[in-house]
Design a protein around this motif. Structure first.
Motif, PDB file in Angstrom:
ATOM      1  N   ARG A 180     -43.078  -0.408  12.457  1.00 49.09           N
ATOM      2  CA  ARG A 180     -43.987   0.685  12.718  1.00 49.09           C
ATOM      3  C   ARG A 180     -45.328   0.122  12.878  1.00 49.09           C
ATOM      4  NH1 ARG A 180     -44.159   6.499   9.481  1.00 49.09           N
ATOM      5  NH2 ARG A 180     -45.393   7.564  10.959  1.00 49.09           N
ATOM      6  N   ASN A 181     -45.832   0.275  14.154  1.00 49.25           N
ATOM      7  CA  ASN A 181     -47.346  -0.265  14.716  1.00 49.25           C
ATOM      8  C   ASN A 181     -47.281  -1.405  14.092  1.00 49.25           C
ATOM      9  OD1 ASN A 181     -49.625   0.063  15.705  1.00 49.25           O
ATOM     10  ND2 ASN A 181     -50.679   0.528  13.736  1.00 49.25           N
TER      11      ASN A 181
ATOM     12  N   HIS B 288     -42.672   0.485  -2.123  1.00 48.76           N
ATOM     13  CA  HIS B 288     -43.778   1.181  -1.299  1.00 48.76           C
ATOM     14  C   HIS B 288     -43.146   1.760   0.006  1.00 48.76           C
ATOM     15  CE1 HIS B 288     -46.906  -1.239  -3.576  1.00 48.76           C
ATOM     16  NE2 HIS B 288     -45.921  -1.990  -4.079  1.00 48.76           N
ATOM     17  N   VAL B 289     -43.186   2.922   0.171  1.00 48.39           N
ATOM     18  CA  VAL B 289     -42.329   3.827   0.831  1.00 48.39           C
ATOM     19  C   VAL B 289     -43.350   4.588   1.859  1.00 48.39           C
ATOM     20  CG1 VAL B 289     -40.347   5.184   1.072  1.00 48.39           C
ATOM     21  CG2 VAL B 289     -40.432   3.655  -0.475  1.00 48.39           C
ATOM     22  N   ALA B 290     -42.815   4.731   3.079  1.00 44.08           N
ATOM     23  CA  ALA B 290     -43.178   5.611   3.933  1.00 44.08           C
ATOM     24  C   ALA B 290     -42.108   6.467   4.640  1.00 44.08           C
ATOM     25  CB  ALA B 290     -44.325   5.003   5.028  1.00 44.08           C
ATOM     26  N   PHE B 291     -42.470   7.372   5.476  1.00 45.49           N
ATOM     27  CA  PHE B 291     -41.388   8.244   5.928  1.00 45.49           C
ATOM     28  C   PHE B 291     -41.999   8.300   7.447  1.00 45.49           C
ATOM     29  CE2 PHE B 291     -40.927   9.045   1.608  1.00 45.49           C
ATOM     30  CZ  PHE B 291     -39.577   9.196   1.390  1.00 45.49           C
ATOM     31  N   SER B 292     -40.617   7.899   8.415  1.00 49.69           N
ATOM     32  CA  SER B 292     -40.856   8.143   9.636  1.00 49.69           C
ATOM     33  C   SER B 292     -41.364   9.267  10.288  1.00 49.69           C
ATOM     34  CB  SER B 292     -39.574   7.793  10.595  1.00 49.69           C
ATOM     35  OG  SER B 292     -39.191   6.418  10.130  1.00 49.69           O
ATOM     36  N   SER B 293     -40.704  10.527   9.708  1.00 54.68           N
ATOM     37  CA  SER B 293     -41.163  11.866  10.209  1.00 54.68           C
ATOM     38  C   SER B 293     -41.122  12.949   9.190  1.00 54.68           C
ATOM     39  CB  SER B 293     -40.160  12.300  11.246  1.00 54.68           C
ATOM     40  OG  SER B 293     -38.684  12.092  10.513  1.00 54.68           O
ATOM     41  N   ALA B 294     -40.722  12.740   7.944  1.00 52.97           N
ATOM     42  CA  ALA B 294     -40.651  13.963   7.083  1.00 52.97           C
ATOM     43  C   ALA B 294     -42.487  14.088   6.507  1.00 52.97           C
ATOM     44  CB  ALA B 294     -39.980  13.570   5.828  1.00 52.97           C
ATOM     45  N   THR B 295     -42.715  15.230   6.343  1.00 54.25           N
ATOM     46  CA  THR B 295     -44.006  15.577   5.692  1.00 54.25           C
ATOM     47  C   THR B 295     -43.858  16.368   4.556  1.00 54.25           C
ATOM     48  OG1 THR B 295     -44.544  17.232   7.281  1.00 54.25           O
ATOM     49  CG2 THR B 295     -45.344  14.856   7.825  1.00 54.25           C
TER      50      THR B 295
END
Lengths: 163, 104
Positions: free
Chosen positions: A28-29, A64-71
């Motif tokens: 991701r980037n 350490h987590v992010a989400f592709s699309s969920a907000t």
């Protein structure tokens, strides 16, 4: 070492995927991530050696987590330890101890923001009796069957801290 | 054509989520709410398929196959809602692969 000190860090590239139901490597980037599907449980596995400075107490596993699309919505995670040690585990089979979970963590309100999710373990059987100098594996699972966040969860790193 | 089964709807929902994820587009609803949208649209199309077919003039209505009319129906939706939205087009292209993989 003292409580809160970092013992080990596994980046996404350290994943040793199983033959099926594995988290998929992605970027991701330019940031390496492991994508955990929203519709099926997927896993990532990391191998480490418990450092000599480990004091022998409980360990917090920080995802350490992010989400592709969920907000909105939440995520559920399971973590399991497997002691390999010396003569403790036949490599031809798996021997993970029971999972500990952290469930219903609300996702960041901005996709691309990283959050830290802690799964705590006490020393002893809870972490498959891993001691100083032991070779071990850590299995991380997104429990997608029960969480509510849409789309992929992106695991950037797994950190082990003294509890 | 009958409504999709619950399992087919689940697979469509999974494909849609993967397509949104592939292009990192923010989705401010949860899985249950997204699935409700999939279910509702399938039900609507099922309830209105005769009206949609009737809207197609002759001789196209009678001469074209169901698959051909579905292609036209999809093409019009692409032109109306996606052609000026590169992200939506990319998601659609990704979605086609995901749906084929899920439904086969």
């Amino acid at each position: 070492m003292a409580s809160g000190d970092t013992l080990l860090v596994f980046p996404a590239q350290a994943n040793e995927p199983p033959s099926a139901s594995y988290a998929t490597f992605d970027t991701r980037n330019g940031h390496p991530v492991l994508d955990f599907d929203a519709a099926a449980n997927e896993v990532a596995i990391f191998t480490g050696v418990m450092p000599q400075h480990y004091a022998g107490g409980g360990v917090d596993v920080i995802l350490h987590v992010a989400f592709s699309s969920a907000t909105t919505g939440d995520s559920d995670w399971d973590v399991e330890w497997e002691l390999i040690g010396v003569g403790d585990q036949d490599l031809d089979s798996d021997g993970f101890a029971a999972a500990n979970s952290t469930d219903n963590t609300t996702v960041p309100g901005t996709s691309g923001h990283v959050q830290q999710i802690t799964v705590s373990f006490t020393d002893g059987a809870d972490m498959d009796s891993v001691l100083v100098g032991d070779l071990f594996r850590l299995r991380v699972t997104r429990d997608a069957a029960s969480d509510t966040a849409t789309g992929d969860a992106e695991l950037l790193a797994v950190e082990l801290r003294e509890a | 054509m009958a409504e999709l089964t619950s399992e087919q709807r689940r697979r469509v929902n999974a494909a849609v989520m993967r397509s949104f994820s592939a292009y990192e587009e923010q989705v401010p609803i949860n899985k249950t709410e997204l699935r409700a949208a999939v279910d509702a649209l399938d039900t609507f199309l099922n309830n209105n398929q005769a009206a949609i077919n009737t809207a197609i003039p002759q001789p196209a209505r009678g001469a074209l196959s169901t698959g051909q009319k579905a292609v036209i129906f999809t093409a019009v939706q692409i032109a109306r809602y996606m052609i000026d939205n590169p992200t939506a087009i990319n998601e659609l292209v990704h979605l086609l692969g995901q749906v084929r993989e899920e439904m086969e």
